[in-house]
Write an enzyme that holds these catalytic residues in place. Structure first.
Site, PDB file in Angstrom:
ATOM      1  N   ASP A 160      96.506  63.714   0.801  1.00  0.00           N
ATOM      2  CA  ASP A 160      96.759  63.082   2.107  1.00  0.00           C
ATOM      3  C   ASP A 160      95.492  62.354   2.581  1.00  0.00           C
ATOM      4  O   ASP A 160      95.553  61.243   3.110  1.00  0.00           O
ATOM      5  CB  ASP A 160      97.174  64.147   3.123  1.00  0.00           C
ATOM      6  CG  ASP A 160      98.290  65.023   2.580  1.00  0.00           C
ATOM      7  OD1 ASP A 160      99.384  64.496   2.353  1.00  0.00           O
ATOM      8  OD2 ASP A 160      98.048  66.225   2.331  1.00  0.00           O
ATOM      9  N   HIS A 188     100.428  70.369   4.952  1.00  0.00           N
ATOM     10  CA  HIS A 188     100.754  69.316   3.988  1.00  0.00           C
ATOM     11  C   HIS A 188     102.271  69.091   4.070  1.00  0.00           C
ATOM     12  O   HIS A 188     103.046  69.593   3.254  1.00  0.00           O
ATOM     13  CB  HIS A 188     100.352  69.699   2.564  1.00  0.00           C
ATOM     14  CG  HIS A 188     100.855  68.705   1.550  1.00  0.00           C
ATOM     15  ND1 HIS A 188     100.393  67.419   1.484  1.00  0.00           N
ATOM     16  CD2 HIS A 188     101.816  68.801   0.609  1.00  0.00           C
ATOM     17  CE1 HIS A 188     101.043  66.767   0.541  1.00  0.00           C
ATOM     18  NE2 HIS A 188     101.915  67.584  -0.008  1.00  0.00           N
TER      19      HIS A 188
END
Ligand SMILES: NC(=O)C1=CN([C@@H]2O[C@H](COP(=O)(O)OP(=O)(O)OC[C@H]3O[C@@H](n4cnc5c(N)ncnc54)[C@H](O)[C@@H]3O)[C@@H](O)[C@H]2O)C=CC1
Ligand SMILES: O=C([O-])CC(=O)C(=O)O
Length: 326
Positions: A160, A188
């Protein structure tokens, strides 16, 4: 070669991330060009043959740093003496499966793996959980390894972080190397908060308009996994492997002065994030330890986003607690 090989266990070794990851480890990118590695591959019995095929290809790479490959279908053996554990194998969500079912199915994987790490891993063990839901899977494994310091269990949000770097680099028209102090907060998942609040470009604060942040940057980063699945027909694999390499390399070798990265680490209550959950924070690494960056001012916009993602993690923790998985 002067150093003894480092034992690296990779679970889900026959999967698509495993296929991209193992060759990068063997080539020295996980730990450095002077560190020999021994690979210990863990698979479920049905996938051992496929893992053997990958091991044959690894042999065929004639990697100078690859000191051996062993394949297991038993976690106790796979984690024996391991220094670095990359927990990639997980139960994917299937049609009609609720989040609770997914957590339960993964509990059946990460509980025994945590126990096996507790029983037999080397005293300097470092664990990165990649398999989804990564943060809560890491929490499950960690809670079954009471003799291992909790901060040795981490979850991957480096992908990410890298996605955020790439998007901002495109927007500003600068190389990623010019960007510093981006951060991923929370889970996440699609609730994650990629923050530019403290980001710098060429040493100066990043200035981008709020509308772009809200309607483009944040959703693009947070939903990138789904967009890759839509485009590729398969989930991110090489980029996930690359991020796993980055996560461990940084953990072992440190973050550069004046910058940080992002990782899912056990919360010590910093920034009001519930203590004990594994949440993504801005972190620095030094002397083989990830530390949460302290003392950042959090504006109201960031506060609300962090709180929303942390609430999801707390809910996941409560679910696995109810299921008796932690
Ligand atoms: N944290 C992150 O940023 C990312 C996480 N992921 C997650 O990583 C995981 C792996 O992804 P892929 O490699 O694409 O999946 P895949 O389905 O290609 O491979 C998974 C492998 O894990 C194995 N496996 C299942 N249970 C196991 C067990 N108990 N022990 C050992 N191996 C086991 C399977 O046999 C399979 O070979 C998925 O959960 C995926 O959602 C993927 C991308 C990014
Ligand atoms: O959703 C998935 O399985 C893949 C994933 O985590 C990502 O690409 O971020």
């Amino acid at each position: 070669m002067t150093q003894a090989p480092v034992n690296v266990t990779v679970t889900g070794a026959a999967g698509q991330i495993g296929y991209a990851l193992l060759f990068r480890i063997a080539s020295g990118q996980l730990l450095g060009q002077d560190v020999p590695v021994k690979l210990r591959l863990l698979e479920i019995p049905q996938a051992v043959k496929a893992a053997e095929g990958t091991a044959m290809e690894l042999d065929d790479g004639a990697f100078p740093l690859l000191a051996g490959i062993d394949i297991f279908d038993d976690p106790k053996q796979a984690f024996e003496g391991t220094n670095i554990a990359l927990l990639v194998g997980a139960r994917p969500r299937s049609k009609g499966m609720e989040r609770g079912d997914l957590l339960e199915a993964n509990g059946g994987i990460f509980k025994p793996q945590g126990e096996a790490i507790n029983a037999g891993a080397a005293s300097d063990i470092k664990v990165l959980v990649v398999g989804n839901p990564a943060n809560t899977n890491a929490l499950i494994a960690q809670s079954h390894a009471p003799d291992v310091p909790a901060d040795r269990f981490t979850a991957m949000t480096r992908l990410d972080h890298n996605r955020a770097l790439a998007q901002l680099s495109k927007k500003l028209g600068v190389p990623v190397t010019e960007l510093k102090k981006l951060a991923i907060w929370g889970n996440h998942s699609a609730t994650q908060y990629p923050s530019v609040q403290h980001a710098e470009v060429g040493g100066k604060p990043v200035e981008v308009d709020q509308a772009w942040l809200e309607s483009d940057f944040i959703p693009t980063v947070a939903k990138r996994g789904a967009a890759i699945i839509e485009a590729r027909g398969l989930s991110s694999a090489a980029s996930a492997a690359s991020a796993a390499i980055d996560h461990v390399y940084t953990w072992v070798n440190g973050t550069p002065e004046g910058d940080w990265t992002s990782a899912g680490v056990v919360s010590d209550g910093s920034y009001g994030v519930a203590e004990g959950i594994i949440s993504s924070f801005p972190v620095t690494a030094k002397d083989g330890k990830y530390e949460i960056v302290q003392g950042l001012e959090i504006d109201d916009f960031s506060r609300a986003r962090i709180d929303a993602s942390v609430a999801e993690l707390v809910e996941e923790r409560d679910t696995v607690q109810k299921l008796g998985l932690i």
